[in-house]
Design a protein around this motif. Sequence first.
Motif, mmCIF file in Angstrom:
data_model
loop_
_atom_site.group_PDB
_atom_site.id
_atom_site.type_symbol
_atom_site.label_atom_id
_atom_site.label_comp_id
_atom_site.label_asym_id
_atom_site.label_seq_id
_atom_site.Cartn_x
_atom_site.Cartn_y
_atom_site.Cartn_z
ATOM 1 N N ARG A 97 0.855 -1.187 0.000
ATOM 2 C CA ARG A 97 0.000 0.000 0.000
ATOM 3 C C ARG A 97 0.890 1.235 0.000
ATOM 4 O O ARG A 97 2.071 1.179 0.330
ATOM 5 C CB ARG A 97 -0.919 0.015 1.220
ATOM 6 N N GLY A 98 0.277 2.362 -0.360
ATOM 7 C CA GLY A 98 0.996 3.636 -0.320
ATOM 8 C C GLY A 98 1.289 4.014 1.119
ATOM 9 O O GLY A 98 0.583 3.623 2.039
ATOM 10 N N LYS A 99 2.339 4.797 1.323
ATOM 11 C CA LYS A 99 2.776 5.138 2.672
ATOM 12 C C LYS A 99 3.083 6.628 2.776
ATOM 13 O O LYS A 99 3.566 7.235 1.844
ATOM 14 C CB LYS A 99 4.043 4.348 3.002
ATOM 15 N N GLY A 100 2.812 7.170 3.928
ATOM 16 C CA GLY A 100 3.236 8.527 4.231
ATOM 17 C C GLY A 100 2.155 9.567 4.063
ATOM 18 O O GLY A 100 1.170 9.363 3.360
ATOM 19 N N GLU A 101 2.360 10.679 4.725
ATOM 20 C CA GLU A 101 1.396 11.778 4.672
ATOM 21 C C GLU A 101 1.345 12.432 3.306
ATOM 22 O O GLU A 101 0.324 12.964 2.908
ATOM 23 C CB GLU A 101 1.750 12.823 5.729
ATOM 24 N N ASP A 102 2.451 12.410 2.595
ATOM 25 C CA ASP A 102 2.514 13.055 1.280
ATOM 26 C C ASP A 102 2.016 12.143 0.167
ATOM 27 O O ASP A 102 2.096 12.495 -1.006
ATOM 28 C CB ASP A 102 3.949 13.488 0.968
ATOM 29 N N TRP A 103 1.512 10.969 0.518
ATOM 30 C CA TRP A 103 1.080 9.998 -0.484
ATOM 31 C C TRP A 103 0.022 10.579 -1.425
ATOM 32 O O TRP A 103 0.164 10.497 -2.638
ATOM 33 C CB TRP A 103 0.566 8.751 0.210
ATOM 34 N N ALA A 104 -1.010 11.137 -0.876
ATOM 35 C CA ALA A 104 -2.091 11.674 -1.711
ATOM 36 C C ALA A 104 -1.559 12.780 -2.620
ATOM 37 O O ALA A 104 -1.914 12.849 -3.797
ATOM 38 C CB ALA A 104 -3.229 12.188 -0.849
ATOM 39 N N ARG A 105 -0.711 13.616 -2.111
ATOM 40 C CA ARG A 105 -0.130 14.704 -2.907
ATOM 41 C C ARG A 105 0.732 14.148 -4.035
ATOM 42 O O ARG A 105 0.660 14.610 -5.178
ATOM 43 C CB ARG A 105 0.704 15.610 -2.014
ATOM 44 N N LEU A 106 1.544 13.144 -3.735
ATOM 45 C CA LEU A 106 2.396 12.533 -4.750
ATOM 46 C C LEU A 106 1.563 11.915 -5.868
ATOM 47 O O LEU A 106 1.848 12.128 -7.047
ATOM 48 C CB LEU A 106 3.292 11.464 -4.116
ATOM 49 N N VAL A 107 0.533 11.186 -5.516
ATOM 50 C CA VAL A 107 -0.312 10.546 -6.522
ATOM 51 C C VAL A 107 -0.985 11.597 -7.395
ATOM 52 O O VAL A 107 -1.050 11.460 -8.617
ATOM 53 C CB VAL A 107 -1.349 9.609 -5.864
ATOM 54 N N THR A 108 -1.464 12.662 -6.793
ATOM 55 C CA THR A 108 -2.096 13.740 -7.556
ATOM 56 C C THR A 108 -1.102 14.359 -8.534
ATOM 57 O O THR A 108 -1.425 14.579 -9.708
ATOM 58 C CB THR A 108 -2.659 14.813 -6.605
ATOM 59 N N LEU A 109 0.105 14.636 -8.075
ATOM 60 C CA LEU A 109 1.124 15.217 -8.947
ATOM 61 C C LEU A 109 1.488 14.280 -10.096
ATOM 62 O O LEU A 109 1.620 14.710 -11.246
ATOM 63 C CB LEU A 109 2.374 15.560 -8.140
ATOM 64 N N LEU A 110 1.640 12.990 -9.795
ATOM 65 C CA LEU A 110 1.971 12.028 -10.834
ATOM 66 C C LEU A 110 0.846 11.904 -11.854
ATOM 67 O O LEU A 110 1.093 11.821 -13.062
ATOM 68 C CB LEU A 110 2.268 10.657 -10.217
ATOM 69 N N ASP A 111 -0.377 11.912 -11.378
ATOM 70 C CA ASP A 111 -1.517 11.819 -12.271
ATOM 71 C C ASP A 111 -1.580 13.041 -13.181
ATOM 72 O O ASP A 111 -1.807 12.922 -14.388
ATOM 73 C CB ASP A 111 -2.800 11.666 -11.464
ATOM 74 N N GLU A 112 -1.367 14.222 -12.623
ATOM 75 C CA GLU A 112 -1.385 15.443 -13.420
ATOM 76 C C GLU A 112 -0.266 15.422 -14.452
ATOM 77 O O GLU A 112 -0.452 15.826 -15.605
ATOM 78 C CB GLU A 112 -1.242 16.669 -12.510
ATOM 79 N N TYR A 113 0.906 14.948 -14.050
ATOM 80 C CA TYR A 113 2.032 14.859 -14.966
ATOM 81 C C TYR A 113 1.720 13.899 -16.116
ATOM 82 O O TYR A 113 1.998 14.187 -17.281
ATOM 83 C CB TYR A 113 3.291 14.405 -14.224
ATOM 84 N N ALA A 114 1.131 12.747 -15.782
ATOM 85 C CA ALA A 114 0.807 11.754 -16.806
ATOM 86 C C ALA A 114 -0.201 12.296 -17.808
ATOM 87 O O ALA A 114 -0.107 12.033 -19.007
ATOM 88 C CB ALA A 114 0.271 10.488 -16.141
ATOM 89 N N ARG A 115 -1.147 13.061 -17.333
ATOM 90 C CA ARG A 115 -2.171 13.606 -18.223
ATOM 91 C C ARG A 115 -1.620 14.716 -19.124
ATOM 92 O O ARG A 115 -2.115 14.922 -20.226
ATOM 93 C CB ARG A 115 -3.352 14.155 -17.405
ATOM 94 N N SER A 116 -0.600 15.410 -18.664
ATOM 95 C CA SER A 116 -0.053 16.508 -19.450
ATOM 96 C C SER A 116 0.988 16.027 -20.473
ATOM 97 O O SER A 116 1.356 16.765 -21.374
ATOM 98 C CB SER A 116 0.582 17.555 -18.546
ATOM 99 N N SER A 117 1.452 14.816 -20.335
ATOM 100 C CA SER A 117 2.490 14.299 -21.251
ATOM 101 C C SER A 117 1.922 13.770 -22.530
ATOM 102 O O SER A 117 0.865 13.345 -22.676
ATOM 103 C CB SER A 117 3.269 13.181 -20.561
#
Length: 82
Positions: free
Chosen positions: A62-82
């Motif tokens: 499973r995902g870990k850490g407080e920044d997990w949700a933020r990291l996933v959001t950033l990665l998703d945004e990056y993937a959509r913009s590429s």
Amino acid sequence: MPILLALSEGEMTAAQLAERVGVGFPAVNYALRKLVQAGYVEVARIEVRESGPGNTTHRVYRGKGEDWARLVTLLDEYARSS
């Protein structure tokens, strides 16, 4: 990135992740070890399953850490913009 995005939807084993992202098990297993070392993923539990004359163990990640949700959001945004 696909592994992190898949784990944002729930806990999975390496085999489940390999099937989900369409990558071979060895590559997913390697990536999971690196993500655990980096602190983004953790082993949620280890399941013991009966298989023939013996048992096998499966790590559930499973995902870990407080920044997990933020990291996933950033990665998703990056993937959509590429």
